[in-house]
Structures are given as C-alpha cells and as structure tokens.
Design a protein around this motif. Structure first.
Motif, mmCIF file in Angstrom:
data_model
loop_
_atom_site.group_PDB
_atom_site.id
_atom_site.type_symbol
_atom_site.label_atom_id
_atom_site.label_comp_id
_atom_site.label_asym_id
_atom_site.label_seq_id
_atom_site.Cartn_x
_atom_site.Cartn_y
_atom_site.Cartn_z
ATOM 1 N N MET A 1 6.289 60.058 -10.900
ATOM 2 C CA MET A 1 7.935 60.860 -10.974
ATOM 3 C C MET A 1 8.560 60.241 -12.210
ATOM 4 O O MET A 1 8.402 59.012 -12.573
ATOM 5 C CB MET A 1 7.970 59.952 -9.589
ATOM 6 C CG MET A 1 8.523 59.322 -9.627
ATOM 7 S SD MET A 1 9.118 58.743 -8.322
ATOM 8 C CE MET A 1 8.014 58.405 -6.992
ATOM 9 N N LEU A 2 9.070 61.005 -12.341
ATOM 10 C CA LEU A 2 10.044 61.516 -13.475
ATOM 11 C C LEU A 2 11.228 59.525 -13.076
ATOM 12 O O LEU A 2 12.624 60.925 -12.574
ATOM 13 C CB LEU A 2 11.102 62.627 -13.865
ATOM 14 C CG LEU A 2 9.692 63.101 -14.724
ATOM 15 C CD1 LEU A 2 9.946 64.719 -14.585
ATOM 16 C CD2 LEU A 2 9.503 62.776 -15.698
ATOM 17 N N ASP A 3 10.853 58.990 -13.384
ATOM 18 C CA ASP A 3 12.214 58.256 -12.326
ATOM 19 C C ASP A 3 13.589 57.854 -13.525
ATOM 20 O O ASP A 3 14.576 57.945 -12.432
ATOM 21 C CB ASP A 3 11.717 56.721 -12.560
ATOM 22 C CG ASP A 3 10.856 55.708 -12.343
ATOM 23 O OD1 ASP A 3 10.183 56.371 -10.835
ATOM 24 O OD2 ASP A 3 9.502 55.073 -12.191
ATOM 25 N N ALA A 4 13.578 58.233 -14.420
ATOM 26 C CA ALA A 4 15.257 58.335 -15.066
ATOM 27 C C ALA A 4 15.813 59.846 -14.300
ATOM 28 O O ALA A 4 17.668 59.478 -14.598
ATOM 29 C CB ALA A 4 14.717 58.817 -16.755
ATOM 30 N N LEU A 5 15.620 60.801 -13.573
ATOM 31 C CA LEU A 5 16.305 61.908 -13.837
ATOM 32 C C LEU A 5 17.657 61.599 -12.210
ATOM 33 O O LEU A 5 17.430 61.018 -11.684
ATOM 34 C CB LEU A 5 15.006 62.864 -12.180
ATOM 35 C CG LEU A 5 14.665 63.261 -12.675
ATOM 36 C CD1 LEU A 5 13.056 64.236 -12.034
ATOM 37 C CD2 LEU A 5 14.587 64.785 -14.035
ATOM 38 N N PRO A 6 18.287 62.181 -12.547
ATOM 39 C CA PRO A 6 19.506 61.597 -11.832
ATOM 40 C C PRO A 6 19.174 61.928 -10.213
ATOM 41 O O PRO A 6 20.532 63.454 -10.391
ATOM 42 C CB PRO A 6 20.719 62.297 -12.378
ATOM 43 C CG PRO A 6 20.122 62.750 -13.432
ATOM 44 C CD PRO A 6 19.048 62.607 -13.116
ATOM 45 N N LEU A 7 19.303 62.102 -9.520
ATOM 46 C CA LEU A 7 18.393 62.286 -8.412
ATOM 47 C C LEU A 7 19.471 61.212 -7.355
ATOM 48 O O LEU A 7 18.891 59.860 -7.178
ATOM 49 C CB LEU A 7 17.383 62.866 -7.728
ATOM 50 C CG LEU A 7 16.426 63.647 -8.629
ATOM 51 C CD1 LEU A 7 14.910 63.882 -8.536
ATOM 52 C CD2 LEU A 7 17.435 65.306 -8.261
ATOM 53 N N PRO A 8 19.677 61.744 -5.579
ATOM 54 C CA PRO A 8 19.899 63.029 -5.104
ATOM 55 C C PRO A 8 21.373 63.765 -6.179
ATOM 56 O O PRO A 8 21.797 62.838 -6.559
ATOM 57 C CB PRO A 8 19.676 63.323 -3.497
ATOM 58 C CG PRO A 8 21.086 61.822 -3.656
ATOM 59 C CD PRO A 8 20.170 61.046 -4.912
ATOM 60 N N HIS A 9 20.649 64.788 -5.918
ATOM 61 C CA HIS A 9 21.946 65.790 -6.388
ATOM 62 C C HIS A 9 22.866 66.794 -5.683
ATOM 63 O O HIS A 9 21.433 68.225 -5.079
ATOM 64 C CB HIS A 9 21.696 66.740 -7.634
ATOM 65 C CG HIS A 9 22.467 67.804 -9.073
ATOM 66 N ND1 HIS A 9 23.666 67.005 -9.402
ATOM 67 C CD2 HIS A 9 23.127 69.177 -9.028
ATOM 68 C CE1 HIS A 9 25.382 67.782 -9.429
ATOM 69 N NE2 HIS A 9 23.961 69.041 -9.669
ATOM 70 N N SER A 10 23.630 66.827 -5.282
ATOM 71 C CA SER A 10 24.216 67.809 -4.278
ATOM 72 C C SER A 10 25.003 68.665 -5.177
ATOM 73 O O SER A 10 25.729 67.978 -6.364
ATOM 74 C CB SER A 10 25.049 66.616 -3.694
ATOM 75 O OG SER A 10 24.732 66.250 -2.735
ATOM 76 N N PHE A 11 24.976 69.897 -4.670
ATOM 77 C CA PHE A 11 26.088 71.186 -5.197
ATOM 78 C C PHE A 11 26.402 71.683 -4.224
ATOM 79 O O PHE A 11 25.382 72.321 -3.081
ATOM 80 C CB PHE A 11 24.897 71.343 -6.717
ATOM 81 C CG PHE A 11 23.952 72.717 -6.010
ATOM 82 C CD1 PHE A 11 23.689 73.557 -5.984
ATOM 83 C CD2 PHE A 11 22.675 71.745 -6.056
ATOM 84 C CE1 PHE A 11 22.829 73.802 -4.997
ATOM 85 C CE2 PHE A 11 21.231 72.349 -5.067
ATOM 86 C CZ PHE A 11 21.114 73.365 -5.116
ATOM 87 N N ASP A 12 27.031 73.163 -4.707
ATOM 88 C CA ASP A 12 27.840 74.413 -3.787
ATOM 89 C C ASP A 12 27.295 75.210 -4.587
ATOM 90 O O ASP A 12 26.999 75.557 -5.661
ATOM 91 C CB ASP A 12 29.120 74.384 -3.987
ATOM 92 C CG ASP A 12 29.429 72.753 -2.610
ATOM 93 O OD1 ASP A 12 29.450 72.630 -2.669
ATOM 94 O OD2 ASP A 12 30.696 72.190 -3.718
ATOM 95 N N SER A 13 26.584 76.219 -3.605
ATOM 96 C CA SER A 13 26.109 77.744 -4.102
ATOM 97 C C SER A 13 27.053 78.590 -2.389
ATOM 98 O O SER A 13 27.380 77.461 -1.447
ATOM 99 C CB SER A 13 24.638 77.489 -3.089
ATOM 100 O OG SER A 13 24.286 77.536 -2.047
ATOM 101 N N ARG A 14 27.159 79.525 -3.189
ATOM 102 C CA ARG A 14 26.997 80.379 -1.507
ATOM 103 C C ARG A 14 27.021 80.720 -0.638
ATOM 104 O O ARG A 14 27.500 80.720 0.737
ATOM 105 C CB ARG A 14 27.440 81.631 -2.403
ATOM 106 C CG ARG A 14 28.360 82.302 -3.729
ATOM 107 C CD ARG A 14 27.914 84.069 -3.358
ATOM 108 N NE ARG A 14 26.607 84.450 -4.350
ATOM 109 C CZ ARG A 14 26.297 84.015 -5.623
ATOM 110 N NH1 ARG A 14 27.296 82.826 -6.815
ATOM 111 N NH2 ARG A 14 24.918 84.158 -5.851
ATOM 112 N N ALA A 15 25.729 79.632 -0.225
ATOM 113 C CA ALA A 15 25.100 79.178 1.150
ATOM 114 C C ALA A 15 25.257 78.238 1.952
ATOM 115 O O ALA A 15 25.253 77.737 3.007
ATOM 116 C CB ALA A 15 23.835 79.435 0.479
ATOM 117 N N GLY A 16 26.118 77.579 0.799
ATOM 118 C CA GLY A 16 26.531 76.159 1.647
ATOM 119 C C GLY A 16 26.002 74.955 0.600
ATOM 120 O O GLY A 16 25.874 75.058 -0.635
#
Length: 170
Positions: A1-16
């Motif tokens: 697994m790619l440990d350096a990924l900035p996760l979790p990542h929250s974002f807005d969409s038209r679905a919520g």
C-alpha cells in the motif's frame, strides 16, 4: 500500500459529501459490483460471479500488500460508489521520473456526472502525485470509452500515446 497517500480525503460532489479512503478486504464485494456495473468490464468477464470471488479477493490482498500499489474506494452515505487503483512506478526515462499510474477508475453508473470522478482525479494530480514524488500521472483508457476520454481531457490529461496489450495464454 502507498503509505504516503493523504488519506482519508473528504470532498463535496453534487451527490453529497464523499470520502476517498483505502480499500480493505471487507470492500471486495462492493468493488466487484462496480467492475460489473461497467459494460466494457462486464464484456471482459467482470460479471460479479460468485465463482470469481476468490480470484478478486486474492488480487485485492496482493494489491494492499504491495508497497507500490493501492486500491482506493469512494464512500457516499455509507456506501461504496467508486474505486480506482494507483501504482507508483520508478523510472529511468525523463531523468529518473516517477510516474503515478491510475487504473480501473469506476463510479457507480447512476452517479456518473455528479462530480465524484472529477474530484477524485483532481486529488490524484494535486495531492497523491506530489505526496508520492511523482512527476506525472498517467492512465490508459479503452479505445471504446469515448466519454471517458472527453472526461480526462477536460481535466487536463493529454492523449499522447498509443497503448498496446498482449494477452498471455488462454
């Protein structure tokens, strides 16, 4: 697994409000369903057959165990509605540039054009690639996916190469 990924990542969409996070083995069925929800994938055999579940589970475990790979899922209202695989590839070309390969991008068919895919692909280029030290993001897309090609071009991706595949034994 790619440990350096900035996760979790929250974002807005038209679905919520959605969350991009690393997949776990518990997400296998949802990812399999997303692959089967795509007509091109289904034509290649991704039909969510129970008989194929061990192969998918094995692949997911391998991806998560491999330091240069990761499988991510997009969660909306507690349900998995999208997925993508990332692979960090060191290279000799371009003065030793690292590439971030994006594979198997899927958003549930009823949520396409909701902004989920755009938000995730922007995150790949603006957050994931820099976090991994990648000089570029690359992906391939089936020649039949003309809508996907327009989607990637709108996000700034350039159709710069012609890809080839060789299927090993049947």
């Amino acid at each position: 697994m790619l440990d350096a990924l900035p996760l979790p990542h929250s974002f807005d969409s038209r679905a919520g409000r959605a969350v991009l996070r690393r997949a776990t083995t518990a997400d296998a069925d949802a990812v399999i369903a997303l692959l089967a929800d795509d007509p091109i994938s289904a034509a290649r055999g991704d039909v969510a057959s129970e008989a194929d579940r061990p192969a998918y589970s094995r692949a997911l475990a391998e991806i998560l165990a491999e330091p240069s790979n990761d499988l991510l899922v997009i969660e909306l209202d507690g349900m998995i509605v999208g997925t993508l695989q990332l692979t960090s590839i060191p290279g000799m070309a371009r003065r030793g540039a690292r590439r971030l390969l994006v594979e198997a991008v899927r958003v549930r068919s009823d949520l396409r054009s909701s902004g989920i895919g755009s938000a995730v692909m922007r995150w790949v280029g603006e957050a994931a690639a820099p976090a991994l030290g990648a000089a570029m993001v690359q992906l391939t897309s089936d020649a039949a996916r003309t809508e996907a090609h327009r989607f990637y071009e709108r996000l700034g991706y350039v159709g710069s190469h012609l890809g080839f595949k060789y299927t090993v034994g049947d």
